[in-house]
Design a protein around this motif. Structure first.
Motif, PDB file in Angstrom:
ATOM      1  N   PHE A 151      -1.728   7.452   8.247  1.00  0.00           N
ATOM      2  CA  PHE A 151      -0.708   6.531   7.737  1.00  0.00           C
ATOM      3  C   PHE A 151       0.295   7.364   6.963  1.00  0.00           C
ATOM      4  CE2 PHE A 151       1.161   3.203   5.157  1.00  0.00           C
ATOM      5  CZ  PHE A 151       1.134   2.095   5.976  1.00  0.00           C
TER       6      PHE A 151
ATOM      7  N   CYS B 138      -3.291   2.888   3.007  1.00  0.00           N
ATOM      8  CA  CYS B 138      -4.112   3.834   3.772  1.00  0.00           C
ATOM      9  C   CYS B 138      -5.539   3.894   3.226  1.00  0.00           C
ATOM     10  CB  CYS B 138      -3.472   5.218   3.699  1.00  0.00           C
ATOM     11  SG  CYS B 138      -4.386   6.506   4.567  1.00  0.00           S
TER      12      CYS B 138
ATOM     13  N   GLU C 192      -7.014   7.591   7.303  1.00  0.00           N
ATOM     14  CA  GLU C 192      -6.150   7.039   8.338  1.00  0.00           C
ATOM     15  C   GLU C 192      -4.899   7.905   8.479  1.00  0.00           C
ATOM     16  OE1 GLU C 192      -5.539   2.522   8.744  1.00  0.00           O
ATOM     17  OE2 GLU C 192      -5.974   2.855   6.630  1.00  0.00           O
TER      18      GLU C 192
END
Length: 382
Positions: free
Chosen positions: A161, A146, A159
């Motif tokens: 993620f 990420c 992100e």
């Protein structure tokens, strides 16, 4: 009762990704960092926000405390933690020895997850610590896919993620947190990450720099760079799937996720952040020379990687010229050849030749065009 977790390294990954997953999984966090200013801001604010893009609401991180690495309370927090995560940069792991060994004098055992970019970061930390300390420490490793970027003073842009794989090969311990995934054959996953994600990242960063970009995603979307990455990705997929017995389609999708991530214009990243510390990134097990050696083992054409390595050497002229002269190196290419003195002569010659062309009178986009025509077209395709 909440699990007590210490995170050593409250940088973008530590507070922006690891802390996000841990708070979501119900842990109480203690940040430990070498920056007095960051520790002050974290404690003064009492919370910070992680922005995860348009699809999710921002997340407030507020169940934490923060100590400086030289504060005795940091040692106490580590000694009392159920788990300790480390995210300080692999090159800084040795600096943690006094802190960790001090903490071990206060407890009988410690479970540590080292989350760094490297082939075997757990071994770096184990070798740095004394035998007495390592006997009572269970040290494993995790890998972060990420991207997290500071946004303001302590907020983070990250992100969306949602998992962190960690090494389960030695069966040292299992984490009780749902977003942390035990991974077998972890050594292979780390190599795939360095040789795919980091290698493609280097391509974008160093070629992008020479094309005049400062924004990372903009460079990734450049037509020439995008084509270069696609060709390199195809080679990486072929070699990695064969070398590590990975299904071709699985590795192809792995590489494509990397390219999708790097070209995402919603992620505000910079060329500098991805290109810096180039001497480390030119070392033998890193993102360019590591896959190049694997290419040689598997009989794959190395010319693309040689060109990108030459671009990295050209970036070195910007980054560390004064310190290199102090070490007796007057040309960045000499540093590379010193680091990789046992490289096969053909690859070394290609890198030196490309480096000279990059620094020549021809504008870099034209050099890249010629390289694409002369070097890449003959590369075998699947």
């Amino acid at each position: 009762m909440k699990a007590e977790v210490a995170i050593i390294g409250a940088g973008a990954s530590g507070r922006g990704f690891i802390a996000r997953l841990l708070q979501t999984d119900g842990a109480h966090i203690t940040f430990i960092d070498s920056s007095l200013s960051l520790v002050h801001h974290l404690n003064e604010a009492g919370g910070y926000t992680i922005y995860l893009g348009r699809e999710r609401h921002p997340l407030l991180i507020d169940d934490y405390r923060a100590f400086h690495t030289e504060d005795l309370r940091a040692m106490e927090a580590i000694s009392q933690a159920d788990y300790v995560f480390v995210s300080v940069g692999e090159q800084n792991l040795r600096d943690l020895v006094p802190l960790l060994e001090g903490a071990m004098r206060r407890t009988q055992s410690c479970r540590i997850v080292v989350c760094e970019n490297g082939i075997a970061p757990k071994m770096v930390l184990r070798k740095a610590l004394s035998n007495a300390a390592t006997e009572r420490m269970l040290i494993t490793q995790g890998v972060i896919f990420c991207t997290s970027i500071p946004f303001g003073s302590i907020d983070i842009l990250s992100e969306d993620f949602g998992e962190l794989p960690y090494d389960a090969d030695e069966n040292l311990f299992l984490l009780p947190f749902p977003h942390f995934v035990a991974q077998k054959r972890f050594d292979v996953l780390l190599k795939r990450k360095i040789y795919t994600y980091n290698c493609l990242s280097a391509c974008i960063a160093y070629v992008g720099y020479l094309k005049g970009y400062t924004d990372y995603a903009a460079a990734a979307n450049d037509a020439q760079i995008s084509r270069l990455c696609a060709l390199l990705s195809r080679q990486l997929t072929r070699v990695i799937s064969d070398a590590y017995a990975i299904d071709y389609a699985q590795q192809e999708a792995f590489a494509q996720r990397a390219l999708n991530k790097f070209s995402n214009l919603a992620i505000s990243d910079t060329i500098y952040k991805n290109a810096r510390s180039v001497i480390r990134k030119l070392s033998v097990n890193e993102r360019l020379i590591g896959p190049m050696n694997l290419f040689l083992q598997m009989g794959e054409d190395t010319r693309i990687l040689c060109f990108i390595t030459a671009c990295a050497c050209a970036y070195l002229r910007k980054e560390e010229t004064a310190s290199l002269r102090n070490e007796g190196f007057f040309k960045p290419i000499d540093v590379f050849l010193h680091l990789n003195w046992d490289m096969p002569g053909e690859q070394a010659c290609w890198i030196v030749r490309d480096y000279q062309r990059i620094l020549g009178d021809c504008p870099f986009p034209q050099v890249l065009d010629k390289m694409m025509a002369n070097y890449l077209e003959p590369v075998k395709m699947t």
